[in-house]
Design an enzyme around this catalytic site. Structure first.
Site, PDB file in Angstrom:
ATOM      1  N   GLU A 105       6.478  -0.155   2.514  1.00 30.78           N
ATOM      2  CA  GLU A 105       6.006   1.056   3.043  1.00 30.78           C
ATOM      3  C   GLU A 105       4.624   0.650   3.366  1.00 30.78           C
ATOM      4  O   GLU A 105       3.818   0.316   2.565  1.00 30.78           O
ATOM      5  CB  GLU A 105       5.776   1.870   1.872  1.00 30.78           C
ATOM      6  CG  GLU A 105       7.152   2.566   1.273  1.00 30.78           C
ATOM      7  CD  GLU A 105       7.822   3.658   2.290  1.00 30.78           C
ATOM      8  OE1 GLU A 105       6.980   4.132   3.081  1.00 30.78           O
ATOM      9  OE2 GLU A 105       8.905   4.054   1.770  1.00 30.78           O
TER      10      GLU A 105
ATOM     11  N   CYS B 231      -1.937   6.439   3.703  1.00 32.59           N
ATOM     12  CA  CYS B 231      -1.234   5.768   4.806  1.00 32.59           C
ATOM     13  C   CYS B 231      -0.973   7.006   5.701  1.00 32.59           C
ATOM     14  O   CYS B 231      -0.847   6.628   6.895  1.00 32.59           O
ATOM     15  CB  CYS B 231      -0.118   4.998   4.015  1.00 32.59           C
ATOM     16  SG  CYS B 231       0.981   6.270   3.033  1.00 32.59           S
TER      17      CYS B 231
HETATM   18  P1  NAP Z   1      -3.094  -4.461   0.055  1.00 38.10           P
HETATM   19  O1  NAP Z   1      -4.248  -5.171   0.269  1.00 38.10           O
HETATM   20  O2  NAP Z   1      -1.879  -4.690   1.244  1.00 38.10           O
HETATM   21  O3  NAP Z   1      -2.531  -4.252  -1.250  1.00 38.10           O
HETATM   22  C1  NAP Z   1      -1.415  -3.765  -1.607  1.00 38.10           C
HETATM   23  C2  NAP Z   1      -0.817  -4.559  -2.839  1.00 38.10           C
HETATM   24  O4  NAP Z   1      -0.303  -5.758  -2.341  1.00 38.10           O
HETATM   25  C3  NAP Z   1      -1.635  -4.813  -3.840  1.00 38.10           C
HETATM   26  O5  NAP Z   1      -1.145  -4.915  -5.027  1.00 38.10           O
HETATM   27  C4  NAP Z   1      -2.004  -6.238  -3.497  1.00 38.10           C
HETATM   28  O6  NAP Z   1      -2.782  -7.186  -4.663  1.00 38.10           O
HETATM   29  C5  NAP Z   1      -0.978  -6.827  -3.178  1.00 38.10           C
HETATM   30  N1  NAP Z   1      -1.005  -7.941  -2.076  1.00 38.10           N
HETATM   31  C6  NAP Z   1      -2.239  -8.086  -1.097  1.00 38.10           C
HETATM   32  N2  NAP Z   1      -1.651  -9.121  -0.271  1.00 38.10           N
HETATM   33  C7  NAP Z   1      -0.466  -9.588  -0.694  1.00 38.10           C
HETATM   34  C8  NAP Z   1       0.003 -10.959  -0.307  1.00 38.10           C
HETATM   35  N3  NAP Z   1      -0.260 -11.646   0.684  1.00 38.10           N
HETATM   36  N4  NAP Z   1       1.194 -11.269  -1.284  1.00 38.10           N
HETATM   37  C9  NAP Z   1       1.643 -10.412  -2.138  1.00 38.10           C
HETATM   38  N5  NAP Z   1       0.889  -9.258  -2.487  1.00 38.10           N
HETATM   39  C10 NAP Z   1      -0.039  -9.031  -1.777  1.00 38.10           C
HETATM   40  O7  NAP Z   1      -3.257  -2.854   0.565  1.00 38.10           O
HETATM   41  P2  NAP Z   1      -4.410  -2.053  -0.143  1.00 38.10           P
HETATM   42  O8  NAP Z   1      -5.631  -2.235   0.703  1.00 38.10           O
HETATM   43  O9  NAP Z   1      -4.426  -1.864  -1.666  1.00 38.10           O
HETATM   44  O10 NAP Z   1      -3.752  -0.574   0.304  1.00 38.10           O
HETATM   45  C11 NAP Z   1      -3.966   0.169   1.548  1.00 38.10           C
HETATM   46  C12 NAP Z   1      -2.897  -0.248   2.485  1.00 38.10           C
HETATM   47  O11 NAP Z   1      -1.767   0.471   2.075  1.00 38.10           O
HETATM   48  C13 NAP Z   1      -2.986   0.556   4.004  1.00 38.10           C
HETATM   49  O12 NAP Z   1      -2.676  -0.194   4.987  1.00 38.10           O
HETATM   50  C14 NAP Z   1      -2.075   1.715   3.499  1.00 38.10           C
HETATM   51  O13 NAP Z   1      -1.784   2.438   4.928  1.00 38.10           O
HETATM   52  C15 NAP Z   1      -1.065   1.103   2.953  1.00 38.10           C
HETATM   53  N6  NAP Z   1      -0.215   2.207   2.336  1.00 38.10           N
HETATM   54  C16 NAP Z   1       0.959   2.477   2.852  1.00 38.10           C
HETATM   55  C17 NAP Z   1       1.892   3.615   1.973  1.00 38.10           C
HETATM   56  C18 NAP Z   1       3.170   3.929   2.730  1.00 38.10           C
HETATM   57  O14 NAP Z   1       3.705   4.511   2.042  1.00 38.10           O
HETATM   58  N7  NAP Z   1       3.602   3.237   3.893  1.00 38.10           N
HETATM   59  C19 NAP Z   1       1.133   4.225   1.000  1.00 38.10           C
HETATM   60  C20 NAP Z   1      -0.109   3.980   0.578  1.00 38.10           C
HETATM   61  C21 NAP Z   1      -0.923   2.754   1.235  1.00 38.10           C
HETATM   62  P3  NAP Z   1      -4.338  -7.173  -4.928  1.00 38.10           P
HETATM   63  O15 NAP Z   1      -4.702  -6.050  -5.208  1.00 38.10           O
HETATM   64  O16 NAP Z   1      -4.107  -8.105  -6.345  1.00 38.10           O
HETATM   65  O17 NAP Z   1      -4.785  -7.892  -3.888  1.00 38.10           O
END
Ligand code: NAP
Length: 470
Positions: free
Chosen positions: A231, A265
């Site tokens: 997601e 999102c």
């Molecule tokens: P993020 O930086 O991708 O982090 C999300 C999770 O992934 C965190 O637990 C993060 O850990 C981990 N993570 C980050 N990079 C990683 C990697 N290379 N390998 C493994 N794990 C990794 O996203 P965010 O800033 O927290 O959230 C915002 C994003 O989420 C936006 O793009 C938003 O649109 C999206 N989102 C999508 C949905 C949906 O349902 N489609 C819902 C909500 C949010 P750390 O915190 O330790 O870095």
């Protein structure tokens, strides 16, 4: 990223945690594996009782849990309370409906030359859930409630800035009665994910987060041949046609953009307005956006709290500056405040063009891009002209146009004359760079099930030499 609670309204670090060691992680995986075997001996009704107990706890502890989320990531207290309630509702929904969703599905036995044939849904095992901070309780619950009901176990690697909410979730499921290890929080950074996903006891993974994290996890899971649900980000269009009620559309547009301080999102991010009503809508929308009150998220009069991180605010402001420097116009907002906390004013930017960052990238904060479309066809072209395909929104009272939007918008969902949201009853997910797979509803519950074909015959000879048997 350090594992810490930092209050976004003040920038103060309130609590820090040491990441778990590899040994501690391995022990949690072992407990999840053992709990999976234990759950195998439980009925859906039993798991439903535990999930109902979780709902009761969520409701009883709503205010304290909401305060925790507000302190960790800055959403308004009112929004946080609503999030807790939504989680309780989802727990009750899956407790009530899992029996039906997981029931054997009979097949036409005669057509497949069987005495009896059916499809049975069975859990896969421990599932790794990598989750974001923006809805710290709901993002986890919409995976955990159906997955636990199906008999899977969960290993949560939550975002590093919401550790207290992450620990609360583990505690919640344990107190609700689920066996030790059925749901564990792993306090680790994202660099630990590869090792966890490679562990043979971990059977699948779900990630809600950014496109970059999705690509990384999909690559590891591909190598390890593990099922994933992704997601990812979105840049949802919100199309306004001439027949729409412009006041209602402007009101919902404001909420759709600024809910959760603009960090959702499925927030509407690109507002595509038919030329015949563009000026009228722009005026109403900018007026409503600039009337929103920005401030302390615990204050009940606040509409928009701080962004969750300083880097998030810097990134948002850089996207606005890039647009303005390249000729875009700001109808309201656009200035980065000074002072404590990571606040940003509701902002409307128009005259956007391809090549600007705001045209192509996800904008994660209370900043709206406003686009003019000369026709239905041009509105669809702009709406679909993005690498994302999560949610979409259209405003029209013309039934024929509603049908066209439902088909033509290239997204995981289309909401017409209402705000995009998620319901336990409806599948949720995206296409294109917004990911794949679905959460919620029976479709979401079955993502982490083995769809097992069962064929029972009378023991006759097989199809015979030369027959197609694969
Ligand atoms: P993020 O930086 O991708 O982090 C999300 C999770 O992934 C965190 O637990 C993060 O850990 C981990 N993570 C980050 N990079 C990683 C990697 N290379 N390998 C493994 N794990 C990794 O996203 P965010 O800033 O927290 O959230 C915002 C994003 O989420 C936006 O793009 C938003 O649109 C999206 N989102 C999508 C949905 C949906 O349902 N489609 C819902 C909500 C949010 P750390 O915190 O330790 O870095």
């Amino acid at each position: 990223m350090p594992i810490a609670t930092t209050d976004p309204a003040t920038g103060q670090v309130l609590k820090t945690y040491d990441p778990m060691s590899d040994e501690q992680v391995d022990a949690a995986i072992e407990r999840a594996d053992l709990a999976f075997r234990q759950l195998h001996g439980t009925t859906i009704a039993q798991r439903g009782q535990w999930l109902t107990a979780a709902a009761d706890l969520l409701e009883a502890e709503r205010d304290a849990t909401a305060r925790l989320m507000t302190t960790e990531m800055g959403k308004t207290y009112a929004a946080a309370k609503a999030e807790v309630t939504k989680c309780a509702t989802a727990c009750r929904f899956y407790a009530a409906h899992a029996e039906r969703m997981l029931a054997d599905e009979p097949a036409d036995a005669k057509a497949v030359k069987a005495q009896r044939a059916f499809v049975r849904y069975q859990p896969l095992g421990p599932v790794l859930a990598v989750m974001p901070w923006n809805f710290p309780l709901w993002q986890v619950m919409r995976f955990a409630a159906p997955a636990l009901m199906a008999g899977n176990t969960g290993l949560l690697k939550h975002a590093s800035n919401v550790p207290q909410t992450a620990l609360y979730l583990e505690d919640l499921f344990r107190r609700a009665g689920f066996p030790e290890g059925a749901f564990s929080t792993l306090l680790v950074g994202s660099d630990a994910v590869e090792r966890i996903l490679a562990d043979p006891r971990v059977r699948a993974a779900t990630l809600t987060g950014s496109e970059g994290a999705g690509r990384s996890i999909a690559a590891i899971a591909g190598r390890e041949l593990k099922k994933t649900v992704l997601e990812l980000g979105g840049s949802d269009p919100f199309v306004v046609m001439p027949s729409a009620d412009l006041d209602k559309a402007a009101e919902v547009a404001t909420t759709a953009r600024c809910q959760n301080n603009g960090q959702s999102c499925i927030a509407a991010k690109r507002f595509i307005v038919h030329a015949d009503v563009f000026d009228a809508f722009a005026e109403k929308f900018a007026a409503r956006m600039s009337a929103l009150r920005v401030g302390d998220p615990m204050d009940e009069n606040t509409d928009v709290g701080p962004l969750a991180s300083e880097s998030g605010r810097d990134e948002l402001h850089a996207q606005v500056r890039d647009a303005v420097d390249n000729g875009a116009s700001v109808l309201c907002g656009g200035e980065k405040p000074t002072g404590d906390g990571w606040f940003y004013p509701p902002t409307v930017v128009t005259d956007l063009r391809p090549g600007m960052r705001m045209w192509a990238e996800e904008v994660f904060g209370p900043v709206a891009g406003l686009y003019r479309a000369a026709s239905y066809e041009e509105a669809i072209e702009i709406a679909n002209g993005t690498a994302f395909g999560l949610g979409s929104n259209a405003w029209t009272t013309d039934p024929a146009e509603q049908e066209r939007f439902a088909t033509d918008l290239d997204a995981g969902n289309v909401f017409i004359n209402g705000m995009t949201t998620s319901y336990p009853e409806l599948p949720f997910g995206g296409v294109k760079n917004s990911g794949y797979g679905r959460e919620l509803s029976a479709v979401g519950m079955r993502e982490f099930c083995n769809t097992k074909t069962v064929w029972i015959g009378a023991g006759e000879a097989g199809p015979g030499a030369g027959a197609h048997s694969e």
